[in-house]
Design a protein around this motif. Structure first.
Motif, PDB file in Angstrom:
ATOM      1  N   GLY A 175      34.251  55.334  66.794  1.00  0.00           N
ATOM      2  CA  GLY A 175      34.072  54.076  65.924  1.00  0.00           C
ATOM      3  C   GLY A 175      32.753  53.771  65.721  1.00  0.00           C
ATOM      4  N   ALA A 176      31.615  54.228  65.908  1.00  0.00           N
ATOM      5  CA  ALA A 176      30.373  53.653  65.564  1.00  0.00           C
ATOM      6  C   ALA A 176      29.999  54.412  64.362  1.00  0.00           C
ATOM      7  CB  ALA A 176      29.418  53.620  66.749  1.00  0.00           C
ATOM      8  N   GLU A 177      30.315  55.303  63.988  1.00  0.00           N
ATOM      9  CA  GLU A 177      29.835  56.196  63.098  1.00  0.00           C
ATOM     10  C   GLU A 177      29.553  55.610  61.553  1.00  0.00           C
ATOM     11  OE1 GLU A 177      32.074  58.679  65.911  1.00  0.00           O
ATOM     12  OE2 GLU A 177      32.731  56.982  64.470  1.00  0.00           O
ATOM     13  N   GLN A 178      30.457  54.712  60.958  1.00  0.00           N
ATOM     14  CA  GLN A 178      30.112  53.978  59.794  1.00  0.00           C
ATOM     15  C   GLN A 178      28.934  52.943  60.124  1.00  0.00           C
ATOM     16  OE1 GLN A 178      31.354  55.049  56.772  1.00  0.00           O
ATOM     17  NE2 GLN A 178      29.524  53.815  55.985  1.00  0.00           N
ATOM     18  N   LEU A 179      29.065  52.296  61.112  1.00  0.00           N
ATOM     19  CA  LEU A 179      27.844  51.251  61.440  1.00  0.00           C
ATOM     20  C   LEU A 179      26.559  51.886  61.570  1.00  0.00           C
ATOM     21  CD1 LEU A 179      29.710  48.671  63.785  1.00  0.00           C
ATOM     22  CD2 LEU A 179      28.946  48.050  61.596  1.00  0.00           C
ATOM     23  N   ALA A 180      26.522  53.127  62.349  1.00  0.00           N
ATOM     24  CA  ALA A 180      25.341  53.959  62.556  1.00  0.00           C
ATOM     25  C   ALA A 180      24.633  54.280  61.115  1.00  0.00           C
ATOM     26  CB  ALA A 180      25.544  55.040  63.455  1.00  0.00           C
ATOM     27  N   ALA A 181      25.808  54.763  60.143  1.00  0.00           N
ATOM     28  CA  ALA A 181      25.104  55.123  58.724  1.00  0.00           C
ATOM     29  C   ALA A 181      24.569  54.003  57.983  1.00  0.00           C
ATOM     30  CB  ALA A 181      26.316  56.004  58.056  1.00  0.00           C
ATOM     31  N   ASP A 182      25.488  52.900  58.206  1.00  0.00           N
ATOM     32  CA  ASP A 182      25.020  51.829  57.209  1.00  0.00           C
ATOM     33  C   ASP A 182      23.625  51.027  57.872  1.00  0.00           C
ATOM     34  OD1 ASP A 182      27.348  51.900  55.993  1.00  0.00           O
ATOM     35  OD2 ASP A 182      28.500  50.597  56.914  1.00  0.00           O
ATOM     36  N   ILE A 183      23.569  50.890  59.180  1.00  0.00           N
ATOM     37  CA  ILE A 183      22.306  50.426  59.712  1.00  0.00           C
ATOM     38  C   ILE A 183      21.145  51.490  59.398  1.00  0.00           C
ATOM     39  CG2 ILE A 183      21.248  49.779  61.872  1.00  0.00           C
ATOM     40  CD1 ILE A 183      23.941  48.950  62.961  1.00  0.00           C
ATOM     41  N   THR A 184      21.327  52.516  59.197  1.00  0.00           N
ATOM     42  CA  THR A 184      20.195  53.533  58.864  1.00  0.00           C
ATOM     43  C   THR A 184      19.898  53.183  57.492  1.00  0.00           C
ATOM     44  OG1 THR A 184      21.147  55.106  60.336  1.00  0.00           O
ATOM     45  CG2 THR A 184      19.339  55.787  58.874  1.00  0.00           C
ATOM     46  N   ARG A 185      20.676  52.936  56.660  1.00  0.00           N
ATOM     47  CA  ARG A 185      20.605  52.768  55.183  1.00  0.00           C
ATOM     48  C   ARG A 185      19.704  51.414  54.903  1.00  0.00           C
ATOM     49  NH1 ARG A 185      18.835  55.586  52.683  1.00  0.00           N
ATOM     50  NH2 ARG A 185      18.352  56.937  54.730  1.00  0.00           N
ATOM     51  N   VAL A 186      20.206  50.409  55.858  1.00  0.00           N
ATOM     52  CA  VAL A 186      19.499  49.059  55.482  1.00  0.00           C
ATOM     53  C   VAL A 186      18.042  49.417  56.073  1.00  0.00           C
ATOM     54  CG1 VAL A 186      19.504  46.857  56.275  1.00  0.00           C
ATOM     55  CG2 VAL A 186      21.722  47.622  55.912  1.00  0.00           C
ATOM     56  N   ALA A 187      17.956  49.865  57.222  1.00  0.00           N
ATOM     57  CA  ALA A 187      16.162  50.033  57.533  1.00  0.00           C
ATOM     58  C   ALA A 187      15.383  50.732  56.563  1.00  0.00           C
ATOM     59  CB  ALA A 187      16.289  50.597  58.872  1.00  0.00           C
ATOM     60  N   ALA A 188      16.051  51.771  55.966  1.00  0.00           N
ATOM     61  CA  ALA A 188      15.278  52.782  55.058  1.00  0.00           C
ATOM     62  C   ALA A 188      15.194  51.968  53.939  1.00  0.00           C
ATOM     63  CB  ALA A 188      16.232  53.984  54.669  1.00  0.00           C
ATOM     64  N   GLN A 189      16.087  51.261  53.359  1.00  0.00           N
ATOM     65  CA  GLN A 189      15.939  50.551  51.915  1.00  0.00           C
ATOM     66  C   GLN A 189      14.948  49.361  52.032  1.00  0.00           C
ATOM     67  OE1 GLN A 189      19.801  49.229  51.142  1.00  0.00           O
ATOM     68  NE2 GLN A 189      20.473  51.514  50.796  1.00  0.00           N
ATOM     69  N   ASP A 190      14.889  48.700  53.488  1.00  0.00           N
ATOM     70  CA  ASP A 190      13.989  47.774  53.737  1.00  0.00           C
ATOM     71  C   ASP A 190      12.276  48.269  53.476  1.00  0.00           C
ATOM     72  OD1 ASP A 190      15.656  45.922  54.029  1.00  0.00           O
ATOM     73  OD2 ASP A 190      15.467  45.921  56.109  1.00  0.00           O
ATOM     74  N   LEU A 191      12.250  49.469  54.151  1.00  0.00           N
ATOM     75  CA  LEU A 191      10.953  50.175  54.105  1.00  0.00           C
ATOM     76  C   LEU A 191      10.543  50.410  52.513  1.00  0.00           C
ATOM     77  CD1 LEU A 191      11.030  52.041  57.702  1.00  0.00           C
ATOM     78  CD2 LEU A 191       9.967  50.006  57.077  1.00  0.00           C
ATOM     79  N   THR A 192      11.231  51.258  52.010  1.00  0.00           N
ATOM     80  CA  THR A 192      11.094  51.820  50.575  1.00  0.00           C
ATOM     81  C   THR A 192      10.932  50.845  49.807  1.00  0.00           C
ATOM     82  OG1 THR A 192      13.479  52.163  50.105  1.00  0.00           O
ATOM     83  CG2 THR A 192      12.208  54.157  51.091  1.00  0.00           C
ATOM     84  N   GLY A 193      11.565  49.664  50.080  1.00  0.00           N
ATOM     85  CA  GLY A 193      11.637  48.602  48.920  1.00  0.00           C
ATOM     86  C   GLY A 193      10.180  47.610  48.797  1.00  0.00           C
ATOM     87  N   THR A 194       9.285  48.096  49.811  1.00  0.00           N
ATOM     88  CA  THR A 194       8.156  47.391  49.934  1.00  0.00           C
ATOM     89  C   THR A 194       6.997  48.159  49.044  1.00  0.00           C
ATOM     90  OG1 THR A 194       6.954  48.803  51.595  1.00  0.00           O
ATOM     91  CG2 THR A 194       8.347  46.880  52.493  1.00  0.00           C
ATOM     92  N   GLY A 195       7.425  49.473  48.831  1.00  0.00           N
ATOM     93  CA  GLY A 195       6.423  50.168  47.830  1.00  0.00           C
ATOM     94  C   GLY A 195       5.391  50.843  48.741  1.00  0.00           C
TER      95      GLY A 195
END
Length: 443
Positions: A55-75
């Protein structure tokens, strides 16, 4: 319902715990040095975090996306797409296949895992320097609730950002702002609060009375703002967790506005207008004692304290035009620091103490700019029909501000830009928005 929703956003994470490294952990040469020049984004790979419980699969994917978007959003970072991966870790404890990551030119690798137990959520991650073949720092584990899953992603990104740049992050922070709706000549305004990236938007007040210029306390638990609930501008104090509010007893005058907290959060500095004259005062929130800080036949407003609490920058027209001045926190003779062409306003001191941001109006354009605290090295970061109200990220590397668009259908939106003038982008707010105040990192 409003109180319960806000309280959910304030649930603290359990203190991060270190994870023993499976191999030698070291502070390797992987590092971004933030400067004013053009930076080539650092390529990183972040495979979807492992789901360690059912049951953690979707949360794992969502958390990964948030971390990636934070980093790429800095430029400063560039994510390598998953389609380029040669291999992915079989589990969180699997050895890293460094040659596979070097082959796709990844310089950093972030791996992680997510587990759920009822409403409890645990996230752990590791950061690797691909070219030295070593872990960068220790792995960390965060614990909290399912409802705080976005904060988990922000926490991971903050840790990665800090280890690679050597500076604190700013992703696990919130912004309070004025949400606006309705026709341009009759806008309804209410206070909103959201994550730094525009997510988890909630409202703190209704739209029955005009609200302006919200300002977070140093600890992020309270907000000062100007309210017209009484029919005249008065300063109100709002508790973010309970959404309870009260009017601050200020010096008597026709208008009290432009409030900010002092460094300790126990006093407020603000402007009071009486008989066409406006001065700056300080009021102790506990005792109610008032102190007058300026006394001049001119308009002094928009005070902002230095992070050490020793000085105040403010705007004044005492020289004949709107300019910036600095004075000791206890009052005294102000020193003018702005000498360029045009008018200067809405100054705000960087949390690093090295810069002052401001709004500048010149030749029919508005700009957000920064200067040293003595007025030297002025740099304009933006230019548009109307840019105003800058607010600093907790690490002093990014500014959020209001940009107004022209025309009958135009309105204010929030934008952010880094202090080199790069990475200008709109912050999603679900509608018109103005007057951002960027709060501290959450605990």
């Amino acid at each position: 319902m409003l109180t319960r929703t806000i309280a959910l956003l304030l649930l603290p994470l359990v203190a991060a715990t270190a994870i023993p490294a499976p191999a030698l952990a070291q502070d390797g040469p992987l590092r971004i040095t933030i400067s004013e020049g053009v930076i080539e984004p650092l390529p990183f790979a972040i495979p979807t975090f492992q789901a360690e419980t059912a049951g953690a699969e979707q949360l794992a994917a969502d958390i990964t996306r948030v971390a990636a978007q934070d980093l790429t959003g800095t430029g400063l970072f560039r994510e390598i797409p998953a389609a380029s991966f040669i291999s992915t870790p079989a589990s969180f404890s699997s050895p890293v296949a460094y040659p596979d990551w070097r082959a796709i030119n990844a310089q950093a690798l972030i791996t992680g895992a997510v587990a759920v137990n009822g409403d409890q959520l645990t996230v752990k991650f590791r950061l690797y320097d691909v070219f030295t073949g070593a872990e960068l720092g220790e792995g960390l584990q965060f614990a909290g609730t399912r409802g705080g899953w976005r904060r988990m992603g922000h926490k991971v990104a903050d840790a990665v950002y800090s280890r690679i740049t050597g500076e604190s992050g700013y992703f696990d922070s919130r912004v309070v702002f004025v949400s606006e709706s309705g026709p341009k000549d009759n806008r309804a305004r209410r206070l909103g609060i959201m994550d730094y990236d525009g997510e988890n938007r909630q409202f703190l007040t209704d739209s029955n009375s005009l609200v302006l210029a919200p300002r977070f306390s140093p600890s992020g638990d309270r907000v000062l703002y100007t309210s017209y609930e009484s029919g005249f501008p008065r300063i109100s104090l709002l508790d973010v967790a309970s959404v309870g509010r009260r009017q601050v007893t200020t010096v008597e005058g026709e208008m009290a506005f432009s409030p900010r907290f002092t460094k300790d959060g126990q006093s407020v500095i603000y402007s009071v207008s009486t008989g066409g004259n406006t001065d700056i005062y300080r009021t102790d929130l506990g005792s109610g004692a008032h102190t007058r800080l300026t006394s001049a036949p001119s308009i002094e407003t928009s005070p902002s304290l230095s992070p050490d609490g020793g000085r105040i920058v403010f705007e004044s027209d005492r020289s004949g035009t709107q300019q910036l001045y600095v004075m000791p926190v206890g009052g005294g003779e102000p020193q003018r620091i702005s000498f360029g062409e045009g008018r200067y306003g809405s100054p705000v001191w960087s949390p690093r103490g090295d810069l002052i941001a401001f709004t500048k109006q010149n030749a029919g354009r508005f700009h957000i700019g920064v200067m040293r605290t003595d007025g030297s090295e002025e740099r304009l970061l933006t230019s548009s029909f109307l840019d105003e109200s800058p607010s600093w990220a907790p690490n002093g590397r990014v500014l959020m501000f209001t940009r107004e668009s022209q025309g009958s259908e135009g309105g204010p939106q929030l934008y952010s830009v880094d202090i080199s003038g790069r990475n200008l982008k709109q912050v999603p707010t679900g509608g018109f928005a103005s007057d951002p105040s960027w709060g501290p990192l959450q605990q």
